[in-house]
Motif scaffolding. Structure first.
Motif, short mmCIF file in Angstrom:
data_model
loop_
_atom_site.label_atom_id
_atom_site.label_comp_id
_atom_site.label_asym_id
_atom_site.label_seq_id
_atom_site.Cartn_x
_atom_site.Cartn_y
_atom_site.Cartn_z
N ILE A 127 0.67 27.38 14.22
CA ILE A 127 2.05 27.33 13.73
C ILE A 127 2.25 26.10 12.85
O ILE A 127 2.90 26.18 11.80
CB ILE A 127 3.04 27.34 14.92
N LEU A 128 1.69 24.98 13.25
CA LEU A 128 1.78 23.77 12.44
C LEU A 128 1.13 23.98 11.08
O LEU A 128 1.68 23.58 10.04
CB LEU A 128 1.14 22.58 13.16
N ALA A 129 -0.05 24.62 11.06
CA ALA A 129 -0.75 24.87 9.80
C ALA A 129 0.09 25.78 8.89
O ALA A 129 0.22 25.52 7.69
CB ALA A 129 -2.11 25.50 10.06
N GLU A 130 0.65 26.83 9.47
CA GLU A 130 1.46 27.76 8.67
C GLU A 130 2.74 27.08 8.17
O GLU A 130 3.18 27.32 7.04
CB GLU A 130 1.81 29.01 9.49
N THR A 131 3.32 26.24 9.00
CA THR A 131 4.52 25.51 8.60
C THR A 131 4.20 24.54 7.47
O THR A 131 4.95 24.45 6.48
CB THR A 131 5.12 24.75 9.80
N ALA A 132 3.08 23.82 7.58
CA ALA A 132 2.67 22.90 6.52
C ALA A 132 2.43 23.66 5.21
O ALA A 132 2.81 23.19 4.13
CB ALA A 132 1.40 22.15 6.93
N MET A 133 1.83 24.85 5.31
CA MET A 133 1.59 25.65 4.11
C MET A 133 2.93 26.07 3.48
O MET A 133 3.11 25.96 2.27
CB MET A 133 0.78 26.89 4.46
N ALA A 134 3.87 26.51 4.29
CA ALA A 134 5.17 26.94 3.77
C ALA A 134 5.93 25.77 3.14
O ALA A 134 6.51 25.91 2.05
CB ALA A 134 6.01 27.57 4.89
N VAL A 135 5.91 24.62 3.80
CA VAL A 135 6.58 23.43 3.25
C VAL A 135 5.93 23.03 1.93
O VAL A 135 6.61 22.64 0.98
CB VAL A 135 6.58 22.28 4.27
N HIS A 136 4.62 23.17 1.87
CA HIS A 136 3.91 22.84 0.65
C HIS A 136 4.34 23.75 -0.51
O HIS A 136 4.58 23.28 -1.62
CB HIS A 136 2.41 22.98 0.88
N ASN A 163 -5.01 13.03 -2.67
CA ASN A 163 -4.88 14.00 -1.59
C ASN A 163 -3.45 14.01 -1.08
O ASN A 163 -2.88 12.96 -0.78
CB ASN A 163 -5.83 13.66 -0.44
N CYS A 164 -2.88 15.19 -0.99
CA CYS A 164 -1.51 15.32 -0.50
C CYS A 164 -1.51 15.31 1.02
O CYS A 164 -2.35 15.95 1.65
CB CYS A 164 -0.91 16.63 -1.02
N PRO A 165 -0.58 14.59 1.62
CA PRO A 165 -0.50 14.57 3.09
C PRO A 165 -0.28 15.96 3.70
O PRO A 165 -0.77 16.23 4.79
CB PRO A 165 0.69 13.66 3.38
N LEU A 166 0.43 16.83 3.01
CA LEU A 166 0.64 18.18 3.54
C LEU A 166 -0.67 18.97 3.59
O LEU A 166 -0.89 19.75 4.52
CB LEU A 166 1.68 18.93 2.70
N THR A 167 -1.53 18.76 2.62
CA THR A 167 -2.84 19.41 2.63
C THR A 167 -3.64 18.91 3.83
O THR A 167 -4.29 19.69 4.53
CB THR A 167 -3.60 19.13 1.33
N TYR A 168 -3.59 17.61 4.06
CA TYR A 168 -4.29 17.03 5.20
C TYR A 168 -3.79 17.62 6.52
O TYR A 168 -4.58 18.01 7.37
CB TYR A 168 -4.12 15.50 5.18
N VAL A 169 -2.48 17.69 6.68
CA VAL A 169 -1.90 18.24 7.92
C VAL A 169 -2.33 19.68 8.11
O VAL A 169 -2.76 20.08 9.20
CB VAL A 169 -0.35 18.12 7.89
N GLU A 170 -2.21 20.49 7.07
CA GLU A 170 -2.60 21.89 7.19
C GLU A 170 -4.08 22.03 7.52
O GLU A 170 -4.46 22.80 8.41
CB GLU A 170 -2.30 22.66 5.91
N ASP A 171 -4.91 21.28 6.83
CA ASP A 171 -6.35 21.37 7.03
C ASP A 171 -6.73 21.01 8.46
O ASP A 171 -7.48 21.74 9.12
CB ASP A 171 -7.04 20.44 6.03
#
Length: 118
Positions: free
Chosen positions: A5-14, A54-62
């Motif tokens: 869910i966190l990964a999907e949320t990070a992707m959506a926010v991105h 590197n974007c922090p959102l990419t890091y979180v999703e990854d």
């Protein structure tokens, strides 16, 4: 489940962030104070492109995908979800130029509206 869910949320926010970078300047036509937030977002987006940051959102999703047992992103967010998917990779420079033109047009509109008010 929580990391997925966190990964999907990070992707959506991105995705939302990228949409804001491209079109957010037009929001300032209606709500002028938004321009400052958009300037910061656009500057961040430009720095990521120019300096290959590197974007922090990419890091979180990854990391969330890895913890959820999925494979992490092999490339950056834009390279994974947009380049080669939404537009062909050979048009990357043209897409970047189009984005710059859209942002510049939104800022030109902001200036025109501000001058009419003043």
């Amino acid at each position: 489940m929580g990391y997925r869910i966190l990964a999907e949320t990070a992707m959506a926010v991105h995705f939302l962030f990228i949409v804001f970078v491209v079109l957010g300047g037009f929001l300032a036509w209606r709500w002028p104070r938004v321009i400052w937030l958009h300037l910061a977002a656009a500057a961040w987006g430009l720095c990521i492109v120019l300096f290959d940051l590197n974007c922090p959102l990419t890091y979180v999703e990854d990391r969330a995908r890895e913890r959820a047992g999925q494979s992490g992103l092999s490339r950056g967010f834009i390279d994974t979800y947009l380049t080669g998917v939404i537009y062909p990779e050979r048009f990357l420079d043209e897409v970047r130029l189009l984005i710059a033109v859209v942002v510049a047009a939104s800022y030109a509109g902001v200036l025109v509206r501000w001058r009419r008010r003043g």
